[in-house]
Design an enzyme around this catalytic site. Structure first.
Site, PDB file in Angstrom:
ATOM      1  N   GLU B 280      -4.512   3.706   4.949  1.00 33.23           N
ATOM      2  CA  GLU B 280      -5.159   2.879   4.153  1.00 33.23           C
ATOM      3  C   GLU B 280      -6.491   2.901   4.012  1.00 33.23           C
ATOM      4  O   GLU B 280      -7.344   2.960   3.047  1.00 33.23           O
ATOM      5  CB  GLU B 280      -4.470   1.228   4.599  1.00 33.23           C
ATOM      6  CG  GLU B 280      -4.676   0.632   3.227  1.00 33.23           C
ATOM      7  CD  GLU B 280      -3.540  -0.485   3.018  1.00 33.23           C
ATOM      8  OE1 GLU B 280      -2.605  -0.256   3.812  1.00 33.23           O
ATOM      9  OE2 GLU B 280      -3.853  -1.184   2.059  1.00 33.23           O
ATOM     10  N   GLU B 283      -7.676   5.849   2.395  1.00 30.06           N
ATOM     11  CA  GLU B 283      -7.771   5.642   0.772  1.00 30.06           C
ATOM     12  C   GLU B 283      -8.856   4.902   0.359  1.00 30.06           C
ATOM     13  O   GLU B 283      -9.518   5.095  -0.592  1.00 30.06           O
ATOM     14  CB  GLU B 283      -6.270   4.927   0.518  1.00 30.06           C
ATOM     15  CG  GLU B 283      -5.880   4.878  -0.779  1.00 30.06           C
ATOM     16  CD  GLU B 283      -4.429   4.273  -0.975  1.00 30.06           C
ATOM     17  OE1 GLU B 283      -3.833   4.103  -0.187  1.00 30.06           O
ATOM     18  OE2 GLU B 283      -4.219   4.155  -2.328  1.00 30.06           O
ATOM     19  N   CYS B 300       1.444  -3.561   1.522  1.00 31.60           N
ATOM     20  CA  CYS B 300       2.284  -3.843   2.891  1.00 31.60           C
ATOM     21  C   CYS B 300       3.647  -4.861   2.518  1.00 31.60           C
ATOM     22  O   CYS B 300       4.569  -4.825   3.143  1.00 31.60           O
ATOM     23  CB  CYS B 300       1.873  -4.343   4.179  1.00 31.60           C
ATOM     24  SG  CYS B 300       0.402  -3.413   4.622  1.00 31.60           S
ATOM     25  N   SER B 320      -2.320   0.021  -3.329  1.00 30.34           N
ATOM     26  CA  SER B 320      -2.435   1.507  -2.295  1.00 30.34           C
ATOM     27  C   SER B 320      -0.958   2.117  -2.388  1.00 30.34           C
ATOM     28  O   SER B 320      -0.084   1.514  -2.554  1.00 30.34           O
ATOM     29  CB  SER B 320      -2.689   0.869  -0.801  1.00 30.34           C
ATOM     30  OG  SER B 320      -2.466   1.734   0.059  1.00 30.34           O
ATOM     31  N   LYS B 355      12.000  -7.838   2.017  1.00 35.12           N
ATOM     32  CA  LYS B 355      12.043  -6.503   2.656  1.00 35.12           C
ATOM     33  C   LYS B 355      13.497  -6.025   2.363  1.00 35.12           C
ATOM     34  O   LYS B 355      13.757  -4.600   2.498  1.00 35.12           O
ATOM     35  CB  LYS B 355      11.699  -6.338   4.393  1.00 35.12           C
ATOM     36  CG  LYS B 355      10.261  -6.624   4.631  1.00 35.12           C
ATOM     37  CD  LYS B 355       9.697  -5.077   4.448  1.00 35.12           C
ATOM     38  CE  LYS B 355       8.118  -5.303   4.789  1.00 35.12           C
ATOM     39  NZ  LYS B 355       7.347  -4.322   4.435  1.00 35.12           N
ATOM     40  N   GLU B 358      13.077  -4.164  -0.806  1.00 33.77           N
ATOM     41  CA  GLU B 358      12.138  -2.912  -0.441  1.00 33.77           C
ATOM     42  C   GLU B 358      13.272  -1.908  -0.181  1.00 33.77           C
ATOM     43  O   GLU B 358      13.177  -0.794  -0.297  1.00 33.77           O
ATOM     44  CB  GLU B 358      10.937  -3.045   0.348  1.00 33.77           C
ATOM     45  CG  GLU B 358      10.072  -2.031   0.540  1.00 33.77           C
ATOM     46  CD  GLU B 358       9.172  -2.145   1.364  1.00 33.77           C
ATOM     47  OE1 GLU B 358       7.958  -2.325   1.162  1.00 33.77           O
ATOM     48  OE2 GLU B 358       9.503  -2.363   2.833  1.00 33.77           O
ATOM     49  N   GLU B 363      12.772   4.520  -4.421  1.00 38.60           N
ATOM     50  CA  GLU B 363      11.609   5.217  -3.888  1.00 38.60           C
ATOM     51  C   GLU B 363      11.797   5.265  -2.394  1.00 38.60           C
ATOM     52  O   GLU B 363      10.986   6.374  -1.809  1.00 38.60           O
ATOM     53  CB  GLU B 363      10.080   4.465  -4.032  1.00 38.60           C
ATOM     54  CG  GLU B 363       9.885   4.494  -5.579  1.00 38.60           C
ATOM     55  CD  GLU B 363      10.224   3.220  -6.188  1.00 38.60           C
ATOM     56  OE1 GLU B 363      11.281   2.662  -5.860  1.00 38.60           O
ATOM     57  OE2 GLU B 363       9.781   2.607  -7.185  1.00 38.60           O
ATOM     58  N   CYS B 500       2.805 -12.801   7.175  1.00 40.19           N
ATOM     59  CA  CYS B 500       4.208 -12.636   7.420  1.00 40.19           C
ATOM     60  C   CYS B 500       4.837 -13.618   8.671  1.00 40.19           C
ATOM     61  O   CYS B 500       5.960 -13.825   8.682  1.00 40.19           O
ATOM     62  CB  CYS B 500       4.260 -10.938   8.189  1.00 40.19           C
ATOM     63  SG  CYS B 500       3.560  -9.991   6.933  1.00 40.19           S
TER      64      CYS B 500
END
Lengths: 161, 568
Positions: B280, B283, B300, B320, B355, B358, B363, B500
Site C-alpha cells: 500500500e 501504491e 482492507c 487501493s 469478511k 469477501e 476475485e 475492526c
C-alpha cells in the site's frame, strides 16, 4: 408490465420541492398522480436525487394507505366504508362490484388494467351515504343495483373507445 | 462539580452532571434500568417503554427521552412499574418466536435476560410467531422477522451511523416489520454486510451467520489439513468472555486453544498486514508522483469496498488494488502448501461479518475454490472453544507456527481505526528513529473519533490524510471531496465505528468501552521488537522466495466492479 417513466417529469416534480427529503410525501403524491401508482423503477432514481434510502421510501409508501405500489386501473372505484356508509350497507355495494369484476380484497385491479375497486375510510360525505367515487367524482345514495348500472355503462364506454 | 442541581432517585440524592437523559443518570447512580431500544450511539427512539419511571406526581416518564431536572424525584422500581414492565414483556413475547434453545442469540439476548429478570413464568397471550422465519440470503447475517420486537435499533444503526439504509420499517400497525425495500431478501439488497445491525439487535432477529459446524467437520476429516489465520483485533476481544479484562491480549491462549481443537497450522494475520503495508505504501508513493485529484482509499475493509461498489462505482478506481491482509495471507498460504498431499482448508478468524462475503468473492478464488474456505467471527470461535470443553484460562499461551511466525507492531495495529495509516506512515517516513515513531503516533491518527485528519511531509510533498471509521462518516468525507471543500491524498476507511476492534463479529461492547480494545492493540505494538513492516525479516524472505515475480498476481486484485485493470 413496466410503466414507461419520463424521468424529466419526475425530476421536475423533485425540483419543484427543491429535492427536500421532508417533502417526500408530496413528491410521492405527485408521482402517483402521474402514473396512478408509484412505479418501482422510480425508487432508485428518487433515492439518489432526494438522499433517502430505498428502504425509507418503501417505508413511507407502505405506511400510507393512499400510496399504491401496484398499478391501478384507468377507472378507480372508491367505495366508502366509513361508519355512516357502513351502517347504511356499503359492503353489499363493494361485494357486487368485486363480484362483477372478479376482484377481491387482495386483487383490486382487473388484468386488463381498466378497473380498480378499493375502499376508503371516510369521504366526508356522510349525509349522502352510502357513497362511492369514480375517478374522484362522487355518486351519492348508492345501492348494489345502481353500482351495477354505473359499471355497465362504464364498460360500454371502454368497449366503444 | 457541576451546577445543574440535584435530584432524587429511589430516595437517593444524586447530582446532575451532563447526562443527556434520566436513563444515563439512573444507570450512573447504580440501577440497571431495563431497556430494549436504547443504544447510546443511536438517536433516542423511546419505543420499548421498559425504562419508564414514576415521578413525584405519580406520572410516568420514559427515562431515555426525559432530561434530568433539578428537584425531580423519581422511583424506578414500584409495584406499578413492575406490573407494566411484565405486561410489555408478555406482549412482546406473544409476538416472538420463543425457540430460545436453538436461537443464535441465546444467552446474549436482552429479551431473554429481561424475561428472567422480571420473572415471566407464563405468557397469557396466544403466540403469533411460533416458527422461526429466517432470511438466509446474506452470507454475513441472518434476519428473522419472527424474532423482531421492532425496537428499531438496526434501522437506526443502518441509516444514522452507517448511512447504508438497507432496512427500514415497512407497513403499519400489526403488520409492521423491519425489512428491505420491496421486501427483497437482505442478501440481494444494498446491505453491505457490516453486521453493525446485529451488534445492536437485542434479540436473535439479526444474528451473524454461523459456520462453526462446517469447520468442526473439516477438523474431523483425516484427509484435510486445516490452516488458520487470526486477525489482529480478535486477540483483544475474545478473552473477556473467559474472564480476562476487556482489551487484554489473549493471542497466546487462542493459539493454544486452536491447536488443541485440531487446527494444523496457526498463523497471525498481522504478518500479512506487513505485506499490505508495504504494497500500500508503494501504491501511495506511486500515486503521489502522478498527482491525482482524488485520494487513494484503503481496501482492507470489505464492507467499505462493498459500499463503494454499490454507492460510488465511479470511485472504485481510487480504491487501493491491495488485497486485504486476510486475502494476501490466503494467497501466500495457498502457494506455500499447494503441493501438500492433503486437502488444504484455510480458515480465517476475523472480527468481521463482511469478511464472510469477501471470502466468497469470485476475485479471491483459485480454480473456482475460495482461497479462504471459511471465515469465523470472534463470537463463533468463542462458541467453538466453549464447545470443545477447554478451560480457556487454564491453557498455557503458545506461539504461532513457522514459517510465517514473525510480525511487526505495524501489522498488529491494523485492527484499530488509524492503524493502517500509522503503519503506512511508519514505512514511508524518512525518520527511522524511535522518536520518529512517536511523532507519527501523535499526529492525529489515533483515537476513536470518526473522522481524523493528519498531515505529513513525504520528500518534498505535504501529504494530506483522513482516517475515517463508520460509513456515515465516509459518506460525509466523500461528499466533501466531491464538492472540493476538502482535499486528501490518502483516506483510510473502516466501516465499523472504531475500526475492526469494534467489528460486528466481536462480542458486543458498549460504545464507551471500545477504547479499551484499541489500547490493548497499542500495547501489543509497544511490546513487539520490530515496529516497521519493512523491517520484518520474513517479508524479505517472502519477496525473494514465494512471491518472486508473483507479488502482483498474489497480493493485488482488480475488482470486476472497478471496470479497468489497474496498474502499479
Amino acid at each position: 408490465m413496466d410503466t414507461y417513466i419520463d424521468y424529466q417529469k419526475v425530476d421536475g416534480i423533485i425540483e419543484a420541492h427543491h429535492g427536500q427529503p421532508s417533502a417526500i410525501i408530496a413528491i410521492l403524491q405527485e408521482i402517483q398522480e402521474q402514473y396512478r401508482y408509484i412505479p418501482r423503477q422510480v425508487f432508485p432514481h428518487l433515492s439518489r436525487r432526494i438522499g433517502l434510502s430505498e428502504a425509507s421510501l418503501y417505508s413511507v409508501t407502505t405506511f400510507y394507505e393512499n400510496f399504491s405500489l401496484e398499478q391501478k386501473g384507468k377507472i378507480v372505484f372508491k367505495v366508502c366504508d366509513g361508519t355512516a356508509c357502513h351502517v347504511r350497507k356499503s359492503l353489499p355495494i363493494l361485494e357486487r362490484l368485486r363480484k362483477e369484476l372478479s376482484l377481491s380484497e387482495e386483487k383490486i385491479t382487473t388484468d386488463d388494467l381498466e378497473f380498480t375497486v378499493e375502499t376508503v375510510a371516510c369521504l366526508g360525505a356522510c349525509g349522502l351515504s352510502p357513497v362511492l367515487t369514480i375517478n374522484g367524482k362522487v355518486y351519492p345514495a348508492m345501492t348494489p343495483d345502481k353500482a351495477s348500472e354505473l359499471l355497465k355503462s362504464l364498460k360500454e364506454e371502454v368497449r366503444s373507445c | 462539580m457541576s451546577n445543574n442541581g440535584t435530584m432524587v432517585i429511589d430516595g437517593l440524592t444524586v447530582e446532575i452532571g451532563d447526562e443527556k437523559n434520566l436513563l444515563e443518570l439512573i444507570r450512573k447512580a447504580g440501577t440497571e434500568l431495563p431497556t430494549l431500544c436504547y443504544a447510546s450511539e443511536l438517536s433516542i427512539h423511546g419505543a420499548c417503554r421498559m425504562c419508564m419511571v414514576e415521578n413525584e406526581r405519580g406520572g410516568l416518564d420514559a427515562a431515555c427521552s426525559e432530561p434530568p431536572r433539578a428537584g425531580m424525584e423519581i422511583r424506578t422500581n414500584t409495584e406499578r412499574l413492575r406490573k407494566y414492565r411484565k405486561n410489555i414483556l408478555e406482549l412482546l413475547l406473544a409476538n416472538h418466536c420463543r425457540d430460545c434453545t436453538t436461537c443464535g442469540n441465546s444467552g446474549h439476548c436482552k429479551l431473554q435476560d429481561l424475561a428472567i429478570r422480571f420473572n415471566i413464568d407464563r405468557v397469557r397471550f396466544v403466540n403469533m410467531a411460533l416458527d422461526p422465519k429466517p432470511d438466509n440470503s446474506s452470507l454475513c447475517i441472518t434476519k428473522d422477522e419472527n424474532k423482531c420486537i421492532l425496537c428499531g435499533n438496526c434501522v437506526r444503526m443502518c441509516s444514522e451511523i452507517q448511512d447504508v439504509g438497507a432496512i427500514d420499517f415497512a407497513f403499519r400497525g400489526s403488520k409492521m416489520k423491519v425489512t428491505t425495500a420491496f421486501n427483497i431478501p437482505i442478501g440481494e439488497s444494498n446491505c453491505i454486510g457490516c453486521g453493525q445491525c446485529a451488534t445492536v439487535c437485542p434479540t436473535g432477529a439479526i444474528v451473524v451467520r454461523d459456520n462453526t459446524e462446517a469447520v468442526w467437520r473439516e477438523l474431523g476429516d483425516k484427509n484435510a489439513e486445516v490452516t488458520v489465520q487470526i486477525a489482529p483485533a480478535v486477540r483483544v476481544a475474545l478473552g473477556k468472555e473467559f474472564g480476562l479484562k476487556e482489551g487484554e491480549n489473549s493471542m497466546g491462549l487462542i493459539v493454544s486453544a486452536l491447536r488443541r481443537m485440531g487446527f494444523h497450522k496457526i498463523f497471525d494475520t498481522s504478518t500479512a498486514a506487513d505485506l499490505t503495508v508495504l504494497e500500500e505504501s508503494r501504491e501511495l508513493q506511486n500515486r503521489l508522483k502522478e498527482k491525482h485529484d482524488f485520494p487513494l482509499f484503503t481496501s482492507c475493509c470489505p464492507a467499505w469496498v462493498n459500499h463503494c461498489e454499490k454507492r460510488y462505482p465511479e470511485l472504485m478506481a481510487n480504491v487501493s488494488t491491495c488485497r486485504s491482509p486476510m486475502q494476501m495471507f490466503a494467497s501466500v498460504i495457498k502457494e506455500q502448501y499447494c503441493n501438500s498431499s492433503k486437502r488444504q482448508v484455510h480458515v480465517a478468524i476475523m472480527p468481521c461479518t463482511a469478511k464472510k462475503f469477501e471470502a466468497a468473492r469470485n476475485e479471491f478464488k483459485t480454480d473456482e475454490r475460495p482461497n479462504v474456505n471459511y471465515v469465523l467471527t470472534t463470537q463463533e470461535v468463542i462458541r467453538m472453544i466453549k464447545g470443545s470443553g477447554l478451560i480457556f484460562s487454564n491453557l498455557e499461551p503458545e506461539a504461532v507456527d513457522s514459517p510465517f511466525g514473525l510480525m511487526t507492531g505495524s501489522g498488529v495495529i491494523f485492527g484499530v481505526t488509524g492503524g493502517v495509516t500509522e503503519a503506512v506512515l511508519r514505512d514511508i517516513s524518512s525518520d527511522r528513529s524511535n522518536s520518529g515513531l512517536n511523532k507519527i503516533a501523535f499526529i492525529g491518527v489515533r483515537g476513536m473519533t470518526g473522522v481524523k485528519e493528519a498531515q505529513v511531509t513525504v520528500g518534498e510533498r505535504e501529504v494530506k490524510i483522513a482516517v475515517v471509521s463508520g460509513l456515515g462518516n465516509a459518506d460525509r468525507v466523500i461528499e466533501a471531496l466531491k464538492s472540493g471543500c476538502k482535499k486528501y491524498d490518502f483516506v483510510e476507511i473502516m466501516a465499523c465505528p472504531g475500526g475492526c476492534v469494534c467489528g460486528a463479529g466481536q462480542p458486543y461492547i458498549p460504545a464507551e468501552l471500545k477504547i479499551d480494545r484499541a489500547k490493548g492493540l497499542y500495547s501489543v505494538d509497544k511490546l513487539t521488537s520490530i515496529k516497521r513492516s519493512g523491517e520484518n525479516p520474513l517479508v524479505d524472505l517472502l519477496y525473494n522466495g514465494l512471491l518472486k515475480n508473483k507479488s502482483h498476481q498474489l497480493l493485488h486484485v482488480s475488482y470486476t466492479s472497478a471496470g479497468k485493470e489497474s496498474h502499479i
